[in-house]
Design an enzyme around this catalytic site. Structure first.
Site, PDB file in Angstrom:
ATOM      1  N   GLU A 232      42.521  36.063  35.882  1.00 48.23           N
ATOM      2  CA  GLU A 232      41.659  37.303  36.446  1.00 48.23           C
ATOM      3  C   GLU A 232      41.388  37.077  37.750  1.00 48.23           C
ATOM      4  O   GLU A 232      41.260  36.102  38.360  1.00 48.23           O
ATOM      5  CB  GLU A 232      40.393  36.820  35.527  1.00 48.23           C
ATOM      6  N   ASP A 234      38.806  38.610  40.225  1.00 49.46           N
ATOM      7  CA  ASP A 234      37.773  39.338  40.355  1.00 49.46           C
ATOM      8  C   ASP A 234      37.581  39.872  41.912  1.00 49.46           C
ATOM      9  O   ASP A 234      37.301  39.095  42.722  1.00 49.46           O
ATOM     10  CB  ASP A 234      36.638  38.517  40.008  1.00 49.46           C
ATOM     11  N   GLU A 237      32.297  41.493  41.626  1.00 46.55           N
ATOM     12  CA  GLU A 237      31.334  41.515  40.723  1.00 46.55           C
ATOM     13  C   GLU A 237      30.055  41.693  41.630  1.00 46.55           C
ATOM     14  O   GLU A 237      29.791  40.771  42.418  1.00 46.55           O
ATOM     15  CB  GLU A 237      31.371  40.100  40.150  1.00 46.55           C
ATOM     16  N   HIS A 248      40.493  33.223  39.327  1.00 48.61           N
ATOM     17  CA  HIS A 248      40.411  32.386  37.931  1.00 48.61           C
ATOM     18  C   HIS A 248      41.830  32.373  37.506  1.00 48.61           C
ATOM     19  O   HIS A 248      42.109  33.282  36.640  1.00 48.61           O
ATOM     20  CB  HIS A 248      39.607  33.243  36.984  1.00 48.61           C
TER      21      HIS A 248
END
Ligand SMILES: *[C@@H]1O[C@H](CO)[C@@H](O)[C@H](O)[C@H]1NC(C)=O
Length: 457
Positions: A232, A234, A237, A248
């Site tokens: 993942e 990001d 966020e 991640h």
């Protein structure tokens, strides 16, 4: 960072998702355009027509013939779902009334996700959507050597909410044809992320009904035996108080259906296949407390442009850089103000400094750091745009003091100005039902092609 559980919430006659295709409601994907750019400075961009789809977890799941629910509130019907394969065969996921049931509206180049939507049969909380290339395929992105830019309006996102725009290594067809999955990307199947979430109702064409435990604090969610893991990235966020960007990596390729220790649950957080913590850049956590927030350098009362550069080529990545544009001014990301950590961008060296100074376990390094992230990005990622609240830890990891039993002045513990008592889902759902996030003007192209980097201060 601690994204997990939370998510789903809907009880249309108390219902939700499945794997055959229902015909009670026509599925019409809301249209949202985006741009591909070439050259320099954001001046040569071409508009692409596209659309978004809603994740399958939010959808009504009922017996293929008729209206009987397969899933009600937070439990499966054990007659139609005596095992996961039978359940996916017996049950259908249906089309979505995007604005009426889910509070999702798209127009021109913008997508608005509303937090609480009271429909005639249900109250929906948050949503998760994917950008489509066609009616049945997700748009795939390879971010390496590229720049991804979008505008975001977080002015109506208080403490405890997370408007998230990110990439995950889902399959372009949503796993169509696996097991009993006849719905595919059109109906938002195939989600996974680096938290290896257990609340995913359908994985690889089977229901996650075995061992399903209804959530104790979320009347619409539960968790099954399986988790859905994948790498993942990001990009964003955030809410009006804090924001972070975070790679991640995971040790697997694409969606891995985990069970047991591989999921990295509870005390075994660092023993699973994914890096659940990631390597996060949150300006407040990095000691710059006046950079991002209401009335600050980047004023969260107003829309801003977020630029993320993936410096690298082929399947390698050396750095992930961030710029912002607001009110016609271009801003470099804030520099770390924490002693022992230098820089304003994510690289493996920066991450190791940060983990060392903050005393955090480097699962990021253990799962391969930027090399592993790059290998995943090169395989292709799907763009996710969501809005959620956090039934696990009230989003305190993003916007407050976390862990809550440590002093906010300890490096790495202060992440934002929200109170440690803030962000409880029952509070934010009751007090901020009209919260919303707007994503717009998505631009993608080679580094330097989406904005005027030379103007950065
Ligand atoms: C559960 O499913 C069976 C059919 O598989 C159906 O007859 C029954 O009414 C359902 N129960 C509920 C509570 O919806």
């Amino acid at each position: 960072m601690y994204k997990s559980l939370a998510l789903a919430s809907l009880s249309l006659f108390g219902a939700v998702s499945a794997q055959q295709v229902g015909t009670q409601q026509t599925e019409t994907h809301p249209k949202m355009s985006w741009k591909t750019c070439t050259g320099k400075g954001g001046t040569s961009c071409t508009t692409k027509s596209a659309s978004i789809t809603l994740d399958s977890n939010w959808r009504w799941a009922h017996l293929t013939s008729g209206y009987t629910n397969c899933y009600t509130d937070n439990a499966w019907n054990t007659t139609s779902c005596k095992d996961g394969a039978a359940c996916a065969k017996n049950c259908a996921i249906d089309g979505a009334d995007y604005s009426g049931t889910y509070g999702i509206t798209a127009g021109s180049d913008a997508l608005t996700l509303k937090f609480v939507t009271k429909g005639s049969y249900s109250t929906n909380i948050g949503s998760r959507t994917y950008l489509m290339e066609s009616d049945s395929k997700y748009q795939m992105f390879n971010l390496i050597g590229k720049e991804f830019t979008f505008d975001v309006d977080v002015s109506k996102l208080p403490c405890g909410l997370n408007g998230a725009l990110y990439f995950v290594e889902m399959a372009a067809d949503g796993g169509m044809g696996k097991g009993n999955n006849k719905a595919g990307a059109k109906y938002g199947t195939g989600y996974c992320d680096a938290q290896c979430p257990h609340d995913i109702k359908w994985i690889n064409g089977e229901a996650n009904s075995a061992g399903w435990v209804p959530s104790s604090n979320d009347k619409n969610a539960g968790s099954g035996t399986w988790g859905a893991c994948c790498p993942e990235m990001d990009i964003w966020e955030g809410n009006s108080i804090s924001t972070a960007y975070t790679p991640h990596p995971c040790s697997g390729n694409g969606l891995v259906r985990c069970e047991g220790t591989d999921c990295g649950d509870g005390d075994n957080r660092y023993g699973g296949i994914c890096d659940k913590d990631g390597c996060d850049f949150n300006s407040y956590r990095m000691g710059v407390k006046d950079f991002y927030g209401p009335g600050m350098t980047l004023d969260t009362n107003k829309k801003m442009t977020v630029v993320t550069q993936f410096v690298g080529s082929g399947s390698s990545l050396s750095e992930i850089k961030r710029f912002y544009v607001q009110g016609g001014k271009v801003f470099k990301n804030s520099e770390s103000a924490i002693s022992g950590i230098t820089g304003n961008s994510i690289s493996d060296a920066w991450c190791e400094q940060q983990k060392t100074v903050f005393g955090d376990t480097s699962s990021y390094k253990a799962k391969g750091g930027l090399n592993a992230m790059a290998a995943s990005l090169a395989r292709g990622h799907v763009l996710v745009m969501s809005l959620w609240d956090d039934h696990a830890v009230n989003m305190l990891w993003l916007d407050s003091t976390y862990p809550t039993d440590k002093d906010a002045s300890t490096p790495g513990v202060g992440r934002g100005t929200c109170a440690t008592s803030s962000g409880k889902p029952e509070d934010v759902e009751a007090n901020s039902p009209n919260a919303q996030v707007i994503y717009s003007n998505i631009r993608f192209g080679p580094i330097g092609s989406t904005f005027d980097e030379a103007a950065a201060k």
